[in-house]
Design an enzyme around this catalytic site. Structure first.
Site: not given
Ligand code: CTP
Length: 408
Positions: A209-210
Site C-alpha cells: 500500500s502507500n
C-alpha cells in the site's frame, strides 16, 4: 457585503487573545451585525463581561445552570435564532470539546444544539496547534464542514514563536461572510471522486500500500457537497468518516476501485482521481500466510491505470488527476497530463515537508491541457479542495467559450 440584519453569536474562550475578541466584536457591530456574546468561564478571567455587554448592547451569556439569572436564555432557542456562530478565540480545549460533542458549559452546549454555520478562529501558545490531538480535532471539525481558520504564525504570548496567533479580524469577518452565503455553484453537477490508498494483498495478512491518508479526496467530496453537487466517493481504506450526503463506495484493491469507478462513471459530469492507486499488485496472492525468514521475491504485475481508462472512454466528464512528484516536477507532470489524456492535473511536490501525503496542508500546482499553469499557495486541504473546484469551473467555462469561438 455588510452584515446588516445578521444575528451572530460570538463565543469567546480563555486564551490571552480574548481581548482581541473585543476588537472583533466592534468590527462585527460596525458592519451591522447584532451580536450576542457568550463567554466561557476562563474567558472571564481575561476580559470582563461588562466590556462585551457595553459594546454589544446585549446581556452576555456565561452560565448554563443559573435559571435565576436575569440573563438566562435557553441555549436551543438562541442557537436557532442565530445566522452563524463564531468562536474567537478558540482554545485547544474548545476544539477538543466541539470535535467530541462535549457540552459542559453554556458555549459548548450551544455548539451542540446549533445547526447554523460555525466559524472557529483558534489561538494557542507554544506548539499546541501542531499537537497530534489538536490536528485530529481540527480535521474532524473541518470534515463536518466547520470553518476552522488557520492561526497566524509569529511571536506568541509566552515569548515563544510559532503558529498559534489569533487570526486577523479581517480574515475572521471574511470567513463569516463565506459561511453566511454558501456558494451553490456546483448545483446540478455529479462528482465522482476517488480517495485514499489501495491495498494489494500479498497473503491473507500482508499487503502492498502507500501513505495516502485520503484527506484530499474526502476534502474534495465535502467541499463539492457543500457547493451543491451530488457526490459519489470511492475510497480505499482510510481512518476518515465519509462526509454526510455522499454515496460512499468502500474498496480495497485497485481492481475493486476500477470496477466501482466504471460502474459510477456514466452520469458523472466531473471525475477527480485523488486516490493513490498502488502501481503494482502481487500476480498471485498466497492463499495462506507466507512463512520463514529466507529471501523472498514477489512477482508483481502492474495495476490497470484507472485514470487513463476513464479518460479514454470520453464520456464528456471533466477529468482531473493527481500526481506526486519529487523532481523535475513540471516536466514530469506535463508529460503525465498528456499521456493520460486528462483535462487537469493537480501536482504535489512531495519532496517538501509538511504538505502532501498525510499532511493537513497542501501546496499544489494546477496544469491544464490548454497549457495553463497555476500555483496555489500553501493552505489547509479543505481550502485547496475549494480552490481546485473553482479552478475546474473556470477552466470549463473558458474552454466552452473558446470552443464556441472556434466553431464560428
Ligand atoms: N491512477 C489511476 N490508476 C493507477 C494509477 C494511478 O487511476 N493504476 C491515478 C491516480 O488516482 C492519480 C494519477 O493517476 O490521479 C496518478 O498517476 P500516476 O501515474 O500513478 O502517478 P504517480 O504515482 O505519481 O506516477 P509515477 O510513479 O509514474 O510518477
Amino acid at each position: 457585503m455588510s452584515l446588516a440584519g445578521r444575528e451572530l453569536i460570538l463565543g469567546v474562550t480563555g486564551s490571552i487573545a480574548a481581548y482581541k475578541a473585543v476588537y472583533l466584536l466592534r468590527e462585527l457591530t460596525r458592519l451591522g451585525a447584532s451580536v450576542t456574546v457568550c463567554l466561557s468561564e476562563h474567558a472571564r478571567e481575561f476580559v470582563g463581561a461588562l466590556t462585551f455587554r457595553t459594546l454589544s448592547g446585549r446581556p452576555v451569556l456565561t452560565n448554563l445552570f443559573d435559571p435565576q439569572s436575569e440573563d438566562a436564555v435557553e441555549h436551543v432557542a438562541l442557537a436557532e435564532r442565530a445566522d452563524a456562530i463564531v468562536v474567537a478565540p478558540a482554545t485547544a480545549n474548545l476544539l477538543a470539546k466541539a470535535a467530541h460533542g462535549i457540552a459542559d458549559d453554556f458555549l459548548t452546549t450551544l455548539l451542540l444544539a446549533a445547526r447554523r454555520p460555525l466559524v472557529i478562529a483558534p489561538a494557542m501558545d507554544g506548539g499546541m496547534w501542531e499537537h497530534p490531538a489538536v490536528v485530529a480535532n481540527v480535521a474532524t471539525l473541518r470534515g463536518r464542514g466547520v470553518a476552522v481558520l488557520e492561526p497566524d504564525a509569529g511571536a506568541l504570548a509566552s515569548g515563544l514563536s510559532g503558529k498559534g496567533r489569533f487570526p486577523e479580524p479581517d480574515a475572521i469577518v471574511e470567513a463569516i461572510r463565506r459561511a453566511l452565503t454558501p456558494v451553490r455553484d456546483l448545483a446540478g453537477e455529479r462528482l465522482l471522486v476517488t480517495a485514499g490508498p489501495t491495498r494489494e494483498p500479498i497473503d491473507p495478512v500482508r499487503y502492498i500500500s502507500n501513505r495516502s491518508s485520503g484527506k484530499m479526496g474526502y476534502g474534495l467530496a465535502g467541499a463539492a457537497l457543500r457547493r451543491g453537487a451530488a457526490v459519489t466517493l470511492v475510497s480505499g481504506p482510510t481512518a476518515l468518516t465519509p462526509p454526510p450526503g455522499a454515496v460512499f463506495v468502500p474498496v480495497q484493491t485497485a481492481e475493486e476501485m476500477r470496477e466501482a469507478v466504471l460502474q459510477h462513471l456514466a452520469d458523472a459530469t466531473l471525475v477527480i482521481k485523488a486516490a493513490a492507486v498502488a502501481d503494482y499488485r502481487a500476480r498471485q496472492a498466497a492463499p495462506v500466510k507466507l512463512k520463514g525468514k529466507r529471501d523472498l521475491t514477489l512477482d508483481l504485475t502492474p495495476n490497470p491505470d484507472i485514470l487513463a481508462e476513464v479518460a479514454a472512454r470520453r464520456t464528456g466528464a471533466f477529468i482531473v488527476g493527481f500526481a506526486a512528484e519529487t523532481h523535475d516536477v513540471v516536466a514530469h507532470a506535463r508529460q503525465k497530463l498528456e499521456s493520460k489524456g486528462i483535462d487537469l492535473l493537480v501536482v504535489n511536490d512531495v519532496s517538501q515537508r509538511g504538505i502532501g501525503f498525510d499532511a493537513e496542508e497542501n501546496e499544489v500546482l494546477l496544469l491544464d491541457r490548454w497549457s495553463g499553469q497555476k500555483a496555489l499557495p500553501r493552505m489547509a486541504k479543505a481550502d485547496v479542495a475549494d480552490a481546485i473546484l473553482s479552478h475546474v469551473l473556470a477552466l470549463r467555462a473558458s474552454a466552452a467559450v473558446k470552443k464556441v469561438a472556434r466553431e464560428r
